[in-house]
Scaffold this active site. Structure first.
Site, mmCIF file in Angstrom:
data_model
loop_
_atom_site.group_PDB
_atom_site.id
_atom_site.type_symbol
_atom_site.label_atom_id
_atom_site.label_comp_id
_atom_site.label_asym_id
_atom_site.label_seq_id
_atom_site.Cartn_x
_atom_site.Cartn_y
_atom_site.Cartn_z
ATOM 1 N N ARG A 1 57.982 -22.461 39.481
ATOM 2 C CA ARG A 1 58.894 -22.263 38.339
ATOM 3 C C ARG A 1 59.994 -21.251 38.646
ATOM 4 O O ARG A 1 60.449 -20.542 37.750
ATOM 5 C CB ARG A 1 58.132 -21.827 37.083
ATOM 6 C CG ARG A 1 57.231 -22.899 36.513
ATOM 7 C CD ARG A 1 58.023 -23.937 35.749
ATOM 8 N NE ARG A 1 57.174 -25.002 35.252
ATOM 9 C CZ ARG A 1 56.691 -25.048 34.013
ATOM 10 N NH1 ARG A 1 56.973 -24.102 33.163
ATOM 11 N NH2 ARG A 1 55.930 -26.050 33.656
ATOM 12 N N ARG B 1 63.796 -20.800 33.267
ATOM 13 C CA ARG B 1 64.277 -19.931 32.200
ATOM 14 C C ARG B 1 64.368 -18.453 32.535
ATOM 15 O O ARG B 1 64.949 -17.691 31.779
ATOM 16 C CB ARG B 1 63.411 -20.130 30.954
ATOM 17 C CG ARG B 1 63.731 -21.431 30.268
ATOM 18 C CD ARG B 1 62.763 -21.717 29.164
ATOM 19 N NE ARG B 1 61.416 -21.858 29.693
ATOM 20 C CZ ARG B 1 60.348 -22.083 28.967
ATOM 21 N NH1 ARG B 1 60.456 -22.153 27.675
ATOM 22 N NH2 ARG B 1 59.164 -22.217 29.531
ATOM 23 N N ARG C 1 71.904 -25.254 31.048
ATOM 24 C CA ARG C 1 71.084 -26.158 30.254
ATOM 25 C C ARG C 1 71.555 -26.313 28.806
ATOM 26 O O ARG C 1 71.058 -27.187 28.086
ATOM 27 C CB ARG C 1 69.629 -25.674 30.260
ATOM 28 C CG ARG C 1 68.775 -26.147 31.454
ATOM 29 C CD ARG C 1 68.457 -27.633 31.381
ATOM 30 N NE ARG C 1 68.095 -28.034 30.041
ATOM 31 C CZ ARG C 1 66.950 -27.759 29.438
ATOM 32 N NH1 ARG C 1 66.002 -27.146 30.080
ATOM 33 N NH2 ARG C 1 66.727 -28.121 28.201
ATOM 34 N N TYR D 1 47.807 -34.611 29.294
ATOM 35 C CA TYR D 1 48.905 -34.716 28.315
ATOM 36 C C TYR D 1 48.960 -36.099 27.671
ATOM 37 O O TYR D 1 49.154 -36.238 26.471
ATOM 38 C CB TYR D 1 50.256 -34.434 28.987
ATOM 39 C CG TYR D 1 50.456 -32.980 29.346
ATOM 40 C CD1 TYR D 1 50.727 -32.034 28.358
ATOM 41 C CD2 TYR D 1 50.381 -32.544 30.660
ATOM 42 C CE1 TYR D 1 50.911 -30.697 28.674
ATOM 43 C CE2 TYR D 1 50.576 -31.206 30.989
ATOM 44 C CZ TYR D 1 50.841 -30.299 29.993
ATOM 45 O OH TYR D 1 51.021 -28.970 30.305
ATOM 46 N N ASP E 1 60.144 -32.488 36.495
ATOM 47 C CA ASP E 1 58.949 -32.158 35.721
ATOM 48 C C ASP E 1 57.869 -33.184 36.035
ATOM 49 O O ASP E 1 58.179 -34.318 36.430
ATOM 50 C CB ASP E 1 59.234 -32.143 34.213
ATOM 51 C CG ASP E 1 58.103 -31.442 33.464
ATOM 52 O OD1 ASP E 1 58.136 -30.196 33.379
ATOM 53 O OD2 ASP E 1 57.164 -32.119 33.027
HETATM 54 O O1 CP3 Z 1 61.011 -24.213 39.475
HETATM 55 C C1 CP3 Z 1 60.167 -25.115 39.459
HETATM 56 O O2 CP3 Z 1 58.943 -24.892 39.577
HETATM 57 C C2 CP3 Z 1 60.639 -26.553 39.435
HETATM 58 C C3 CP3 Z 1 60.513 -27.288 38.281
HETATM 59 C C4 CP3 Z 1 59.237 -27.562 37.510
HETATM 60 C C5 CP3 Z 1 59.278 -27.673 36.097
HETATM 61 N N1 CP3 Z 1 58.061 -28.099 35.666
HETATM 62 C C6 CP3 Z 1 60.465 -27.410 35.280
HETATM 63 C C7 CP3 Z 1 60.294 -27.110 33.858
HETATM 64 C C8 CP3 Z 1 57.943 -27.862 37.923
HETATM 65 C C9 CP3 Z 1 57.351 -27.836 39.307
HETATM 66 C C10 CP3 Z 1 57.214 -28.216 36.734
HETATM 67 C C11 CP3 Z 1 55.818 -28.664 36.745
HETATM 68 C C12 CP3 Z 1 55.088 -28.753 35.479
HETATM 69 N N2 CP3 Z 1 55.520 -29.235 34.274
HETATM 70 C C13 CP3 Z 1 53.714 -28.449 35.354
HETATM 71 C C14 CP3 Z 1 52.832 -27.970 36.467
HETATM 72 C C15 CP3 Z 1 53.086 -26.553 36.763
HETATM 73 C C16 CP3 Z 1 52.486 -25.573 35.813
HETATM 74 O O3 CP3 Z 1 53.248 -24.745 35.276
HETATM 75 O O4 CP3 Z 1 51.258 -25.600 35.616
HETATM 76 C C17 CP3 Z 1 53.344 -28.695 34.018
HETATM 77 C C18 CP3 Z 1 51.978 -28.468 33.429
HETATM 78 C C19 CP3 Z 1 54.487 -29.201 33.350
HETATM 79 C C20 CP3 Z 1 54.595 -29.624 31.929
HETATM 80 C C21 CP3 Z 1 55.549 -28.751 31.207
HETATM 81 N N3 CP3 Z 1 56.915 -28.894 31.301
HETATM 82 C C22 CP3 Z 1 55.288 -27.602 30.422
HETATM 83 C C23 CP3 Z 1 53.918 -27.094 30.059
HETATM 84 C C24 CP3 Z 1 56.525 -27.061 30.054
HETATM 85 C C25 CP3 Z 1 56.794 -25.770 29.300
HETATM 86 C C26 CP3 Z 1 57.172 -25.947 27.882
HETATM 87 C C27 CP3 Z 1 57.759 -24.658 27.335
HETATM 88 O O5 CP3 Z 1 58.911 -24.700 26.887
HETATM 89 O O6 CP3 Z 1 57.083 -23.624 27.389
HETATM 90 C C28 CP3 Z 1 57.525 -27.878 30.607
HETATM 91 C C29 CP3 Z 1 58.972 -27.676 30.487
HETATM 92 C C30 CP3 Z 1 59.655 -27.218 31.722
HETATM 93 N N4 CP3 Z 1 59.461 -27.755 32.972
HETATM 94 C C31 CP3 Z 1 60.656 -26.218 31.795
HETATM 95 C C32 CP3 Z 1 61.075 -26.152 33.129
HETATM 96 C C33 CP3 Z 1 62.146 -25.295 33.713
HETATM 97 C C34 CP3 Z 1 61.208 -25.429 30.611
HETATM 98 C C35 CP3 Z 1 62.199 -26.302 29.925
HETATM 99 C C36 CP3 Z 1 63.307 -25.535 29.295
HETATM 100 O O7 CP3 Z 1 64.120 -24.935 30.008
HETATM 101 O O8 CP3 Z 1 63.383 -25.584 28.066
#
Ligand code: CP3
Length: 356
Positions: free
Chosen positions: A39, A43, A52, A166, A88
């Site tokens: 990540r 953010r 974004r 999910y 994602d």
């Molecule tokens: O920098 C990186 O790691 C690359 C991008 C990446 C994202 N998601 C971007 C993202 C990666 C590798 C993921 C994987 C992901 N997505 C996982 C496995 C990793 C982990 O954290 O366990 C999971 C479980 C998800 C599902 C998911 N997507 C969740 C739980 C969330 C968070 C929701 C929130 O707002 O709290 C996301 C959204 C997400 N994926 C964001 C990003 C940058 C935030 C979106 C935003 O900017 O609003």
């Protein structure tokens, strides 16, 4: 830019294939300790939040120049040893035509959860080939790889269990009860669903490796909720299938997986295991044995601490990592959004100063 340059005597890797990260995945220790952060794109960076504005998360993932720019931001800012492709785990499901959105502050939400035998029978009809061919993914990866030069790009996918957690629930859940219940209530449907998810994740990884990523990571973030017996019977074979023939070195990561660590090697289907902050790396290395690299495991909670506390913790993680054949420094889970990005930059500098 080929991955190898042949001389009459030997084959010498050049470019990302010769990078400290890829070499660590092959089990080599070089004079530089590779570091990146799960990540890291996202953010915690003001330049990400700015880009974004006005674009939904999954639309951003499917807009190649935007996904490429977001991927590059943390590499430029922190000097990390790898980019992680901005996407994602649910993107391939969207590409397969499933209705999913990411709700800010909540996570992935599905309009039609997949809960019954007939839901599963319907969904497994979808051909994962649409995911393998996805042009927005291929294009974004090509753009990033062209910019990164010798720095490797890591591709990724969600593991079948974490995706199912999910998809069956319809959104985020604490104990992933519905997915775990399906394993025992209707094992046939479970295996059909997990087998299909493995093909989807494999196709998503394939699109990224075809387009030039140098390594891949399979995220089984929620695998820690499973017993060892269930992990072996219902999950590991599908994760192995997702990673089979990936065509690039592989990292396998989960949270709360201390009890699953030996199984997370997936019988040699992975080159590195990602360890969360709960298990010291020397202990993890002992359990995992000499044939696998470890990745981790700075506690994300410590990123809020005074620098002296963080520095001592990072040095301890690096020291314990020496017990493994090779070590990739990372967090034990993703960067929390409220992290001061300068702290991440300092950790990278410290890792490079401390060395392997
Ligand atoms: O920098 C990186 O790691 C690359 C991008 C990446 C994202 N998601 C971007 C993202 C990666 C590798 C993921 C994987 C992901 N997505 C996982 C496995 C990793 C982990 O954290 O366990 C999971 C479980 C998800 C599902 C998911 N997507 C969740 C739980 C969330 C968070 C929701 C929130 O707002 O709290 C996301 C959204 C997400 N994926 C964001 C990003 C940058 C935030 C979106 C935003 O900017 O609003």
């Amino acid at each position: 830019m080929g991955a190898v340059s042949s001389t009459t005597e030997s084959v010498v890797p050049v470019g990302p294939a010769a990078s400290p990260l890829v070499r660590a995945l092959r089990g080599e220790r070089t004079d530089r300790l590779p570091v990146w952060f799960m990540r890291q794109a996202g953010r915690s960076l003001p330049e990400y939040r700015e880009l974004r504005v006005g674009t939904r998360m999954l639309d951003a993932c499917l807009t190649p120049d935007l996904a490429a720019e977001i991927t590059l931001q943390p590499v430029r800012r922190h000097g990390v040893d790898a980019g992680i492709f901005f996407s994602d785990i649910v993107v391939p499901l969207r590409l397969a035509g499933i209705s999913v959105e990411i709700e800010p502050g909540r996570g992935p939400v599905f309009a039609d959860p997949v809960r019954t035998a007939s839901d599963v029978a319907r969904i497994v009809q979808i051909d994962p080939e649409v995911v393998a061919q996805a042009e927005p993914i291929r294009e974004a990866v090509r753009l990033v790889v062209a910019e990164l030069g010798d720095t490797p790009l890591i591709g990724f996918a969600g593991a079948p269990f974490t995706l199912a957690a999910y998809l069956v629930e319809g959104g985020p859940s604490k104990e992933h009860l519905r997915a775990r219940a399906m394993m025992h209530a209707d094992p046939e449907s479970w295996h059909a669903l997990a087998g299909w998810l493995a093909r989807v994740s494999r196709a998503f990884l394939g699109a990224q490796t075809d387009a030039g990523v140098s390594a891949v990571q399979l995220f089984d973030s929620w695998a820690g909720s499973l017993s060892v017996a269930d992990y072996r019977a219902f999950v590991a074979p599908h994760s192995r299938a997702a990673l089979a023939g990936a065509g690039a070195p592989r990292i396998h990561f989960g949270v709360g997986t201390n009890h699953l660590l030996p199984d997370m090697r997936l019988e040699g289907t992975t080159d590195a295991v990602g360890v969360d902050w709960r298990t010291p790396l020397d202990e993890a290395a002992r359990v995992l044995g000499p044939d696998v690299t470890v990745q981790g495991n700075i506690d994300p909670a410590l990123l809020q601490a005074p620098w002296e506390v963080i520095e001592a913790h990072v040095r301890d993680v690096v020291e314990r990592g020496r017990a493994a054949r090779a070590h990739i420094l990372n967090l034990g889970h993703g960067v929390p959004p409220e992290t001061d990005p300068d702290v991440l930059t300092r950790i990278v500098a410290l890792a490079h100063e401390v060395g392997v």
